[in-house]
Design a protein around this motif. Sequence first.
Motif, short mmCIF file in Angstrom:
data_model
loop_
_atom_site.label_atom_id
_atom_site.label_comp_id
_atom_site.label_asym_id
_atom_site.label_seq_id
_atom_site.Cartn_x
_atom_site.Cartn_y
_atom_site.Cartn_z
N MET A 177 86.59 -55.22 -33.42
CA MET A 177 85.66 -54.13 -33.71
C MET A 177 84.82 -53.84 -32.47
N GLU A 178 85.44 -53.23 -31.50
CA GLU A 178 84.80 -52.96 -30.24
C GLU A 178 83.68 -51.93 -30.41
N ASN A 179 82.58 -52.17 -29.68
CA ASN A 179 81.44 -51.24 -29.65
C ASN A 179 80.75 -51.09 -31.01
N ILE A 180 80.99 -52.01 -31.92
CA ILE A 180 80.31 -51.98 -33.21
C ILE A 180 79.29 -53.10 -33.25
N ASN A 181 78.04 -52.74 -33.44
CA ASN A 181 76.96 -53.71 -33.50
C ASN A 181 76.86 -54.23 -34.93
N LYS A 182 77.66 -55.25 -35.22
CA LYS A 182 77.74 -55.76 -36.60
C LYS A 182 76.38 -56.25 -37.10
N ASN A 183 75.62 -56.90 -36.24
CA ASN A 183 74.34 -57.45 -36.65
C ASN A 183 73.37 -56.34 -37.06
N ARG A 184 73.32 -55.27 -36.23
CA ARG A 184 72.42 -54.15 -36.56
C ARG A 184 72.87 -53.44 -37.84
N LEU A 185 74.17 -53.24 -37.98
CA LEU A 185 74.68 -52.59 -39.19
C LEU A 185 74.38 -53.42 -40.43
N PHE A 186 74.52 -54.74 -40.31
CA PHE A 186 74.27 -55.61 -41.46
C PHE A 186 72.79 -55.57 -41.84
N ILE A 187 71.91 -55.65 -40.85
CA ILE A 187 70.47 -55.61 -41.14
C ILE A 187 70.07 -54.27 -41.75
N ALA A 188 70.61 -53.18 -41.18
CA ALA A 188 70.33 -51.85 -41.73
C ALA A 188 70.81 -51.74 -43.17
N SER A 189 71.97 -52.33 -43.45
CA SER A 189 72.51 -52.34 -44.81
C SER A 189 71.58 -53.07 -45.76
N CYS A 190 71.03 -54.18 -45.30
CA CYS A 190 70.10 -54.94 -46.14
C CYS A 190 68.84 -54.14 -46.44
N VAL A 191 68.34 -53.38 -45.45
CA VAL A 191 67.15 -52.56 -45.67
C VAL A 191 67.48 -51.42 -46.65
N ALA A 192 68.68 -50.84 -46.53
CA ALA A 192 69.09 -49.80 -47.47
C ALA A 192 69.15 -50.34 -48.89
N LEU A 193 69.66 -51.56 -49.05
CA LEU A 193 69.71 -52.18 -50.37
C LEU A 193 68.30 -52.53 -50.85
N LEU A 194 67.40 -52.83 -49.91
CA LEU A 194 66.00 -53.07 -50.24
C LEU A 194 65.40 -51.84 -50.92
N VAL A 195 65.69 -50.64 -50.39
CA VAL A 195 65.21 -49.41 -51.01
C VAL A 195 65.74 -49.28 -52.43
N THR A 196 67.06 -49.51 -52.57
CA THR A 196 67.69 -49.46 -53.89
C THR A 196 66.98 -50.37 -54.87
N ALA A 197 66.73 -51.60 -54.46
CA ALA A 197 66.12 -52.59 -55.35
C ALA A 197 64.67 -52.26 -55.67
N MET A 198 63.93 -51.79 -54.66
CA MET A 198 62.52 -51.44 -54.90
C MET A 198 62.40 -50.33 -55.94
N THR A 199 63.38 -49.41 -55.98
CA THR A 199 63.32 -48.35 -56.99
C THR A 199 63.42 -48.93 -58.40
N PHE A 200 64.17 -50.04 -58.56
CA PHE A 200 64.30 -50.68 -59.87
C PHE A 200 62.96 -51.26 -60.31
N ALA A 201 62.28 -51.96 -59.40
CA ALA A 201 61.01 -52.60 -59.74
C ALA A 201 59.93 -51.56 -59.99
N ILE A 202 59.87 -50.56 -59.12
CA ILE A 202 58.85 -49.52 -59.27
C ILE A 202 59.09 -48.70 -60.53
N ARG A 203 60.35 -48.46 -60.86
CA ARG A 203 60.68 -47.75 -62.09
C ARG A 203 60.24 -48.57 -63.30
N ALA A 204 60.39 -49.89 -63.23
CA ALA A 204 59.94 -50.75 -64.33
C ALA A 204 58.43 -50.60 -64.53
N ARG A 205 57.69 -50.47 -63.42
CA ARG A 205 56.23 -50.26 -63.53
C ARG A 205 55.90 -48.89 -64.09
N LEU A 206 56.74 -47.89 -63.79
CA LEU A 206 56.52 -46.53 -64.30
C LEU A 206 56.70 -46.44 -65.81
#
Length: 391
Positions: free
Chosen positions: A1-30
């Motif tokens: 996988m030349e020129n692919i920054n796997k570490n950055r992509l993985f961390i970005a993916s985790c932050v994207a999933l963080l948004v997904t998960a936060m919507t579940f918790a905040i919706r529970a509060r709503l």
Amino acid sequence: MENINKNRLFIASCVALLVTAMTFAIRARLETVFGPEGVGLTLEQIGWAFTPAFWGFTLAMIIGGPLVDSLGIKKITWIAFITHAIGIVWTILARDQTSLFLATLFVGIGNGMVEASLNPMIASMYPKNKTKMLNRFHVWFPGGIVVGSIVGWFVMDVMGLSWQIMVGTLFIPLLVYGFMFFGQKFPVTERVKMGVSTGNMWKSVTKPLFLFMVLCMLLTAATELGTNQRIESLLKENVTAPLLVLAFINGIMATGRAFAGQVAHRLKPEGMLLFSAVFAFLGLWLLTLTSGSMTFLAAAIFAVGITFFWPTMLSFVAEYIPESGALGLSIMGGAGMLSVSIVLPIMGNILDNASANEALKIMSVLPAILIVLFIGLNVYMRKRKPKNVEA
């Protein structure tokens, strides 16, 4: 996988999933904001307003899954970013059941596109460590629920600020993952890399083993997400701050997923799933018998049970039916969220007309069924040679 920054992509993916998960918790509060003591919706009406988070997720995954191979992971990821942004803004502007429904729909589509694109990306980037890396990625689902629960509690209950400010905090991780993905080169999916034809991909999702796993996904997801999404109503008579119980459950889940590699090495995916079903059943049943501080003990047992459900269901398919590709992972995730969209209004009806303990007892039937199904799966898997079991 030349020129692919796997570490950055993985961390970005985790932050994207963080948004997904936060919507579940905040919706529970709503739920309390829009409920009988707030806007005035019944719990069943709120259940219907929240369902697009799940079937919208399903729709996004079923549409996005096959398109990941043709359009590429990058485009599907940016669709997730745009729909997340629309959903967050619409939630802030929501005033009634209809507007809350539409806001939740866009959030659900964004969440689904995150999973549709990033699960196959991680499976493709780490072909020899699928179970470990998918569990590490999914650390950020319970991790995000912990963050969202604490944010919701702090912003509204401690600071006394408006619920709109609580929802607005979602923009912080949204912009972070958008920045981290910007300008990056993305890998192709594993199915494309393997050279599996589209016809064989579709054929693979009709195999009995795959269909069996879809059935199990309906039950595992409903057990985990159905319970967590309605935690406010289920436990409000037992503890003073149900969102803190939700944070506690998901803190345990995040810790467990971080060390999933060692567990997977000892039990294999099918063993992990049977272990999970047993503890999920025990935890739900104990929640019907406890109150006060003992609720946290029952919640801990439940948390141990649901920790490995979602990522291990996905990694099982990725390992044993890899030719199903992004489509297979999307069908699994979509089926899981579809089941939650069905169970939420049912739980709401029970909560409106009976009691929280009755709802918990009915939910405990689901992992009880899973115990039987996963015993059968373990027996079946012992009789066949696995294609590729990875820690």
